[in-house]
Write a protein that holds these residues in place. Structure first.
Motif, mmCIF file in Angstrom:
data_model
loop_
_atom_site.group_PDB
_atom_site.id
_atom_site.type_symbol
_atom_site.label_atom_id
_atom_site.label_comp_id
_atom_site.label_asym_id
_atom_site.label_seq_id
_atom_site.Cartn_x
_atom_site.Cartn_y
_atom_site.Cartn_z
ATOM 1 N N ARG A 115 0.847 -1.182 0.000
ATOM 2 C CA ARG A 115 0.000 0.000 0.000
ATOM 3 C C ARG A 115 0.884 1.233 0.000
ATOM 4 N NH1 ARG A 115 -1.721 3.279 3.706
ATOM 5 N NH2 ARG A 115 -3.697 4.360 3.406
ATOM 6 N N CYS A 116 0.711 2.061 -1.027
ATOM 7 C CA CYS A 116 1.498 3.291 -1.115
ATOM 8 C C CYS A 116 1.096 4.199 0.052
ATOM 9 C CB CYS A 116 1.233 3.976 -2.451
ATOM 10 S SG CYS A 116 1.907 5.637 -2.547
ATOM 11 N N ARG A 117 2.074 4.705 0.767
ATOM 12 C CA ARG A 117 1.776 5.503 1.975
ATOM 13 C C ARG A 117 1.267 6.905 1.643
ATOM 14 N NH1 ARG A 117 6.450 3.421 6.252
ATOM 15 N NH2 ARG A 117 5.994 1.222 5.874
ATOM 16 N N LEU A 118 1.266 7.241 0.348
ATOM 17 C CA LEU A 118 0.704 8.530 -0.030
ATOM 18 C C LEU A 118 -0.674 8.355 -0.680
ATOM 19 C CD1 LEU A 118 0.895 11.564 -0.181
ATOM 20 C CD2 LEU A 118 2.476 11.373 -2.070
ATOM 21 N N CYS A 119 -0.735 7.709 -1.844
ATOM 22 C CA CYS A 119 -2.042 7.622 -2.537
ATOM 23 C C CYS A 119 -2.920 6.503 -1.994
ATOM 24 C CB CYS A 119 -1.847 7.482 -4.040
ATOM 25 S SG CYS A 119 -1.168 5.895 -4.531
ATOM 26 N N GLY A 120 -2.334 5.579 -1.229
ATOM 27 C CA GLY A 120 -3.126 4.523 -0.605
ATOM 28 C C GLY A 120 -3.438 3.348 -1.507
ATOM 29 N N LEU A 152 6.527 4.302 -1.253
ATOM 30 C CA LEU A 152 5.613 4.926 -2.220
ATOM 31 C C LEU A 152 5.598 4.168 -3.542
ATOM 32 C CD1 LEU A 152 6.547 8.729 -1.875
ATOM 33 C CD2 LEU A 152 4.954 7.403 -0.491
ATOM 34 N N CYS A 153 4.475 4.304 -4.251
ATOM 35 C CA CYS A 153 4.394 3.722 -5.587
ATOM 36 C C CYS A 153 5.266 4.573 -6.525
ATOM 37 C CB CYS A 153 2.944 3.669 -6.067
ATOM 38 S SG CYS A 153 2.244 5.274 -6.467
ATOM 39 N N GLN A 154 5.495 4.060 -7.688
ATOM 40 C CA GLN A 154 6.398 4.746 -8.612
ATOM 41 C C GLN A 154 5.911 6.153 -8.963
ATOM 42 O OE1 GLN A 154 7.648 2.377 -11.927
ATOM 43 N NE2 GLN A 154 9.527 3.583 -11.915
ATOM 44 N N SER A 155 4.601 6.253 -9.201
ATOM 45 C CA SER A 155 4.072 7.552 -9.608
ATOM 46 C C SER A 155 4.223 8.577 -8.474
ATOM 47 C CB SER A 155 2.622 7.341 -10.050
ATOM 48 O OG SER A 155 1.887 8.484 -9.851
ATOM 49 N N CYS A 156 3.880 8.203 -7.247
ATOM 50 C CA CYS A 156 4.027 9.143 -6.115
ATOM 51 C C CYS A 156 5.491 9.467 -5.872
ATOM 52 C CB CYS A 156 3.397 8.556 -4.849
ATOM 53 S SG CYS A 156 1.598 8.559 -4.911
ATOM 54 N N ASN A 157 6.347 8.456 -5.998
ATOM 55 C CA ASN A 157 7.775 8.670 -5.795
ATOM 56 C C ASN A 157 8.324 9.663 -6.833
ATOM 57 O OD1 ASN A 157 10.305 8.333 -4.701
ATOM 58 N ND2 ASN A 157 10.381 6.117 -4.973
#
Ligand SMILES: [Zn+2]
Length: 275
Positions: free
Chosen positions: A10-15, A76-81
């Protein structure tokens, strides 16, 4: 070369549940590179419980993980990163480099520095990077959808300044802290503080949530950095005290000698009770 499969989580930003990419916390070019030993707080507390002669800054007996890449993890996922790296981390790196240049010009034994930016900075971008790092170190997030939107949309300015306060300081010490939420109660004053902390040379940040009235945190309150737009630049000037980190406890800036004298006085108190 075989391509390493990315962990799903689970991405800690977008969830969202997505493959997660390695992220340096703090950013790679802000003094975070090379080999590091990472010790979990639970592990250090266990070592302290098992051996009462053990000092809280000594991690030599703790079980640790070695990372070749520097401090960080799959948060984080790639996009958020990629997005936060482009929008905020770049500017954060520039800001921290300015701080490092400032420290290099003062005498050893300094107790703090007056930081003056030599070129305009983008305060909101720096601030948002600090808040991204606060989410990075909190596996369960901060349960605040508005905060998530504030970070996912680079222009968003809705930040709850009543609830959140961020304090900055020059950070120096053997224990670097990437701490998720920690709740501490002071038995004498009855005050409860809730914090999260990202503190690593040369700079540390403590996020206070619902700061109780009458509690004065150490460091410089930089929460007003949210009063800018994404494209606003400003020359900033503030005083950053130099604080030490010798324990894993957030907002604990006691020196080694202060910690030793607390341990001694606790031993004496216990001794008196036994009599
Ligand atoms: Zn994401």
């Amino acid at each position: 070369m075989s391509k390493k499969r990315l962990p799903i989580g689970r991405c800690r930003l977008c969830g969202k549940e997505l493959p997660l990419t390695f992220e340096h916390v703090p950013p790679h070019r802000a003094g975070n590179s090379g080999k590091v030993r990472q010790v979990s707080g639970d592990n250090l507390f266990q070592t302290l419980r098992d051996d009462n002669s053990h000092m809280p800054w000594d991690i030599s007996k703790c079980h640790s993980k070695e990372s070749q890449k520097g401090k960080g993890g799959y948060f984080l996922c790639q996009s958020c990163n990629n997005n936060t790296g482009e929008w905020y981390a770049k500017e954060y790196v520039r800001f921290v480099r300015g701080i490092i240049a400032c420290i290099q010009n003062v005498d050893a034994g300094y107790t703090g520095v007056q930081f003056e930016s030599v070129a305009p900075i983008y305060p909101l971008r720096v601030f948002k990077q600090i808040m991204v790092m606060m989410l990075d170190v909190n596996p369960h997030g901060l349960n605040d959808e508005k905060l998530v939107q504030f970070l996912l949309n680079k222009e968003d300015r809705e930040f709850n300044k009543e609830k959140y306060q961020v304090y900055a300081y020059l950070y120096d010490g053997p224990v670097e802290r990437l701490n998720g939420l920690m709740v501490q109660a002071n038995i004498l004053t009855g005050m409860i503080i809730t914090t999260s902390e990202v503190a690593s040379w040369p700079i540390g940040f403590t996020l206070y949530i619902d700061l109780p009235e009458g509690y004065s945190p150490k460091g410089c309150n930089i929460t007003n950095m949210v009063d800018y737009n994404y494209d606003d630049q400003a020359m900033v000037s503030f005083y950053l005290p130099r604080l030490e980190g010798n324990t894993m406890i957030s907002a604990d800036f006691r020196t080694k000698s202060e910690i030793v004298s607390t341990i001694e006085s606790n031993k004496n108190t216990v001794g008196e009770e036994v009599k």
